[in-house]
Scaffold this active site. Structure first.
Site, PDB file in Angstrom:
ATOM      1  N   ARG A   3       5.551 -12.030 -16.236  1.00  0.00           N
ATOM      2  CA  ARG A   3       5.362 -10.593 -16.362  1.00  0.00           C
ATOM      3  C   ARG A   3       6.647 -10.021 -16.125  1.00  0.00           C
ATOM      4  O   ARG A   3       7.549 -10.297 -15.272  1.00  0.00           O
ATOM      5  CB  ARG A   3       4.628 -10.124 -15.123  1.00  0.00           C
ATOM      6  CG  ARG A   3       2.987 -10.588 -15.397  1.00  0.00           C
ATOM      7  CD  ARG A   3       2.020  -9.665 -14.326  1.00  0.00           C
ATOM      8  NE  ARG A   3       2.594  -9.224 -13.155  1.00  0.00           N
ATOM      9  CZ  ARG A   3       2.030  -8.303 -12.400  1.00  0.00           C
ATOM     10  NH1 ARG A   3       0.844  -7.590 -12.983  1.00  0.00           N
ATOM     11  NH2 ARG A   3       2.399  -8.045 -11.116  1.00  0.00           N
ATOM     12  N   THR A   9       7.616  -3.663 -17.437  1.00  0.00           N
ATOM     13  CA  THR A   9       6.610  -3.249 -18.226  1.00  0.00           C
ATOM     14  C   THR A   9       5.354  -3.936 -17.763  1.00  0.00           C
ATOM     15  O   THR A   9       4.088  -3.486 -18.485  1.00  0.00           O
ATOM     16  CB  THR A   9       6.860  -3.794 -19.696  1.00  0.00           C
ATOM     17  OG1 THR A   9       6.987  -5.349 -19.767  1.00  0.00           O
ATOM     18  CG2 THR A   9       8.206  -3.224 -20.277  1.00  0.00           C
ATOM     19  N   ASP A  41       3.037 -12.490  -4.217  1.00  0.00           N
ATOM     20  CA  ASP A  41       3.552 -13.225  -5.359  1.00  0.00           C
ATOM     21  C   ASP A  41       3.198 -14.630  -5.170  1.00  0.00           C
ATOM     22  O   ASP A  41       3.983 -15.416  -4.296  1.00  0.00           O
ATOM     23  CB  ASP A  41       4.956 -12.979  -5.681  1.00  0.00           C
ATOM     24  CG  ASP A  41       5.446 -13.547  -7.094  1.00  0.00           C
ATOM     25  OD1 ASP A  41       5.064 -14.489  -7.373  1.00  0.00           O
ATOM     26  OD2 ASP A  41       5.960 -12.602  -7.751  1.00  0.00           O
TER      27      ASP A  41
HETATM   28  C1  PRP Z   1       1.735 -14.041 -11.917  1.00  0.00           C
HETATM   29  C2  PRP Z   1       0.420 -14.771 -12.013  1.00  0.00           C
HETATM   30  C3  PRP Z   1      -0.139 -14.448 -13.240  1.00  0.00           C
HETATM   31  C4  PRP Z   1       0.283 -12.941 -13.375  1.00  0.00           C
HETATM   32  C5  PRP Z   1      -0.942 -12.047 -13.158  1.00  0.00           C
HETATM   33  O1  PRP Z   1       2.513 -14.864 -12.454  1.00  0.00           O
HETATM   34  O2  PRP Z   1       0.575 -15.988 -11.493  1.00  0.00           O
HETATM   35  O3  PRP Z   1       0.376 -15.594 -14.257  1.00  0.00           O
HETATM   36  O4  PRP Z   1       1.406 -12.832 -12.551  1.00  0.00           O
HETATM   37  O5  PRP Z   1      -0.576 -10.907 -13.529  1.00  0.00           O
HETATM   38  P1  PRP Z   1      -1.161 -10.012 -14.979  1.00  0.00           P
HETATM   39  O6  PRP Z   1      -2.742 -10.539 -14.758  1.00  0.00           O
HETATM   40  O7  PRP Z   1      -0.769  -8.730 -14.458  1.00  0.00           O
HETATM   41  O8  PRP Z   1      -0.650 -10.691 -15.898  1.00  0.00           O
HETATM   42  P2  PRP Z   1       4.231 -14.118 -12.666  1.00  0.00           P
HETATM   43  O9  PRP Z   1       4.482 -13.354 -13.890  1.00  0.00           O
HETATM   44  O10 PRP Z   1       4.557 -13.514 -11.457  1.00  0.00           O
HETATM   45  O11 PRP Z   1       5.030 -15.549 -12.922  1.00  0.00           O
HETATM   46  P3  PRP Z   1       5.455 -16.798 -12.027  1.00  0.00           P
HETATM   47  O12 PRP Z   1       3.927 -17.427 -12.042  1.00  0.00           O
HETATM   48  O13 PRP Z   1       6.125 -17.320 -13.203  1.00  0.00           O
HETATM   49  O14 PRP Z   1       5.976 -16.195 -10.720  1.00  0.00           O
HETATM   50  N1  URA Z   2       0.814 -11.867  -9.505  1.00  0.00           N
HETATM   51  C1  URA Z   2       0.782 -12.096  -8.445  1.00  0.00           C
HETATM   52  O1  URA Z   2       1.488 -13.310  -8.017  1.00  0.00           O
HETATM   53  N2  URA Z   2       0.571 -11.500  -7.352  1.00  0.00           N
HETATM   54  C2  URA Z   2       0.042 -10.418  -7.729  1.00  0.00           C
HETATM   55  O2  URA Z   2      -0.712  -9.633  -6.723  1.00  0.00           O
HETATM   56  C3  URA Z   2      -0.140  -9.934  -9.073  1.00  0.00           C
HETATM   57  C4  URA Z   2       0.324 -10.655 -10.021  1.00  0.00           C
END
Ligand code: PRP
Ligand code: URA
Length: 210
Positions: free
Chosen positions: A105, A109, A201
């Site tokens: 993400r 944005t 996270d």
């Molecule tokens: C987190 C999570 C999902 C996403 C969810 O990943 O593991 O993939 O956010 O958010 P959304 O429903 O608003 O799209 P992140 O983008 O933090 O990436 P990462 O797993 O590489 O840390």
């Molecule tokens: N991704 C995460 O890892 N945690 C949240 O709370 C939302 C998105």
């Protein structure tokens, strides 16, 4: 269609979820809990696997019994955090193939950005379980599922651990044919797109990159 969203309120899951949410839980225990909860969510998500009859001999008699009817599964974790669920799901379905979709993400944005995709070539013969512990705005899950649909799998289910109501709404509207399994639907998203109360996270907590 049948009910589209399944929230698993089993006491074992709720107990493990408490320790997963706790900010004092370190990466080692956090990884173990993600894996254990993923096993339990998978148990429910595979409830409708079809069975066929077979005959075996027990030490006493011949008996007609049941086995899973040649159903082929593929797991697709969304990188990074989805990786934390793979081993727990493979515990129950060790023959599943594993594809990967890389999305993160954009912190400004909140839109998902795709950086990797490698899926099994025989997806049209497989039922797919998409794995990601967090369903927040739903953007990542919606995009990942759209990418997977291009390969025309037999079916797709989305397995997560914590969902926000906003993400559940967005995902079920965008993909009404996809069933969603989760351990909890939390209160809401905060202004940065994090789930409240949530667990923070997930990727950072799994991989210790806080
Ligand atoms: C987190 C999570 C999902 C996403 C969810 O990943 O593991 O993939 O956010 O958010 P959304 O429903 O608003 O799209 P992140 O983008 O933090 O990436 P990462 O797993 O590489 O840390
Ligand atoms: N991704 C995460 O890892 N945690 C949240 O709370 C939302 C998105």
């Amino acid at each position: 269609m049948d009910k589209q969203v399944f929230v698993m309120d089993h006491p074992l899951i709720q107990h493990k979820l408490t320790y997963l949410r706790d900010k004092n839980t370190g990466s080692k225990e956090f990884r173990a809990l993600v894996s254990e909860i993923a096993t339990l969510v998978c148990y429910e998500a595979t409830r409708d696997l079809p069975l066929e009859e077979t005959e075996i001999e027990t030490p006493l008699v011949k008996a007609k019994t049941k086995v899973i009817a040649g159903r082929k599964l593929a797991l697709v974790p969304i990188l990074r955090a989805g990786l934390g669920m793979v081993d727990g799901v493979l515990t129950l379905v060790p023959a599943a193939k594993v594809g990967h979709i890389g999305l993160y993400r954009d912190h400004e944005t909140l839109q998902p950005v795709e950086y990797y995709s490698k899926l099994p070539s025989d997806l049209p013969q497989r039922d797919v379980l998409v794995l990601d512990p967090m369903l927040a705005t739903g953007g990542s899950a919606i995009d990942a599922i759209s990418i997977i649909k291009r390969s025309q799998p037999k079916s797709i289910k989305f397995l997560c651990i914590i969902a926000a109501p906003e993400g559940v709404r967005a995902l079920t509207q965008a993909h009404p044919d996809v069933q969603v399994y989760c351990a909890a639907v939390d209160d809401r998203l905060n202004e940065n797109g994090y789930i409240l109360p949530g667990l923070g996270d997930a990727g950072d907590r799994i991989f210790g990159t806080l």
